[in-house]
Design a protein around this motif. Structure first.
Motif, PDB file in Angstrom:
ATOM      1  N   PHE A 140      22.285 -20.927  18.090  1.00 59.30           N
ATOM      2  CA  PHE A 140      22.152 -19.496  18.348  1.00 59.30           C
ATOM      3  C   PHE A 140      22.904 -19.050  19.595  1.00 59.30           C
ATOM      4  N   ASP A 141      22.847 -19.820  20.671  1.00 56.06           N
ATOM      5  CA  ASP A 141      23.528 -19.425  21.908  1.00 56.06           C
ATOM      6  C   ASP A 141      25.034 -19.290  21.696  1.00 56.06           C
ATOM      7  N   VAL A 142      25.595 -20.223  20.943  1.00 58.97           N
ATOM      8  CA  VAL A 142      27.029 -20.155  20.637  1.00 58.97           C
ATOM      9  C   VAL A 142      27.312 -18.961  19.734  1.00 58.97           C
ATOM     10  N   PHE A 143      26.467 -18.773  18.727  1.00 56.81           N
ATOM     11  CA  PHE A 143      26.661 -17.669  17.786  1.00 56.81           C
ATOM     12  C   PHE A 143      26.614 -16.313  18.480  1.00 56.81           C
ATOM     13  N   ILE A 144      25.608 -16.092  19.320  1.00 56.41           N
ATOM     14  CA  ILE A 144      25.470 -14.779  19.943  1.00 56.41           C
ATOM     15  C   ILE A 144      26.621 -14.528  20.910  1.00 56.41           C
ATOM     16  N   ASN A 145      27.114 -15.583  21.546  1.00 53.64           N
ATOM     17  CA  ASN A 145      28.276 -15.429  22.425  1.00 53.64           C
ATOM     18  C   ASN A 145      29.520 -15.091  21.602  1.00 53.64           C
ATOM     19  N   ASN A 146      29.677 -15.751  20.453  1.00 57.43           N
ATOM     20  CA  ASN A 146      30.796 -15.437  19.557  1.00 57.43           C
ATOM     21  C   ASN A 146      30.742 -13.984  19.105  1.00 57.43           C
TER      22      ASN A 146
END
Length: 220
Positions: A140-146
């Protein structure tokens, strides 16, 4: 004649037993993604539309026809925090795609807490690692940053992106239709001008609708 009737009846029973709706998916999603509600607690919610556990109150809106669930969570006393959990699904060629989106908030504001995609096929639910949505990854952290990166200008610092991800940035699942809305929503607890003055210069846009392409089976 009797044999034909029996086979037709058996076919209908099998079809019904294989049919899955939004309530079944609500039961199937791992508890960690729905505020750790047990299967029994979820059953009670579906039956009664509300539930209290200790100092937590839950409410449930369930639209079986449109394949949508909204689970609300709040404190009965003391704290002002709340949560909103949405579940929706899409019919694919040989399986179903299920999305879960959760937003947490308080008197000070709100932010996207989690977002997960699942596939349901042959009676089995599995978490999607990536795909369907351009920026999606199960981290999720990577996704929301993307996702925030899609909204911001190319020279935006990472520290600003991290701030933005916690500022009224939400993913809204469709109650009707097939598209997903992602936006920096208005925060009724702060001045309407604050967000624009502070962060507007970093943004390409504040809202985007990811449209479901039924042929490609992806959001575009």
């Amino acid at each position: 004649m009797k044999k034909t009737f029996y086979l037709a009846f058996l076919f209908l029973v099998v079809q019904h037993s294989n049919a899955q709706n939004i309530i079944d998916f609500f039961y199937s999603i791992p508890a960690e993604y729905v505020d750790n509600l047990s299967f029994i607690e979820r059953k009670n919610l579906v039956k009664n539309k509300s539930l209290e556990i200790s100092d937590m109150a839950y409410s449930l809106e369930c639209d079986v026809k449109n394949g949508y669930i909204r689970l609300g969570q709040s404190y009965t006393e003391g704290q002002s925090g709340y949560g909103v959990y949405e579940i929706a699904y899409w019919n694919l060629k040989n399986k179903k795609l299920i999305a879960l989106s959760s937003v947490l908030g308080s008197n000070g504001g709100f932010h996207q807490h989690n977002f997960k995609l699942f596939e349901y096929k042959n009676g089995s639910l599995s978490e999607v690692k990536n795909g369907y949505l351009k920026s999606y990854t199960s981290n999720f952290d990577v996704f929301i940053n993307n996702l925030v990166t899609e909204f911001t200008k190319s020279n935006t610092k990472q520290s600003i992106k991290e701030e933005l991800s916690d500022l009224q940035f939400t993913i809204e699942l469709p109650r009707t239709g097939k598209n997903i809305k992602v936006a920096f929503e208005e925060n009724p607890m702060s001045s309407p001008e604050y967000f624009t003055k502070t962060y507007g210069k970093y943004l390409n846009f504040r809202e985007k609708t990811y449209k479901w392409n039924a042929v490609k089976e992806v959001f575009e």
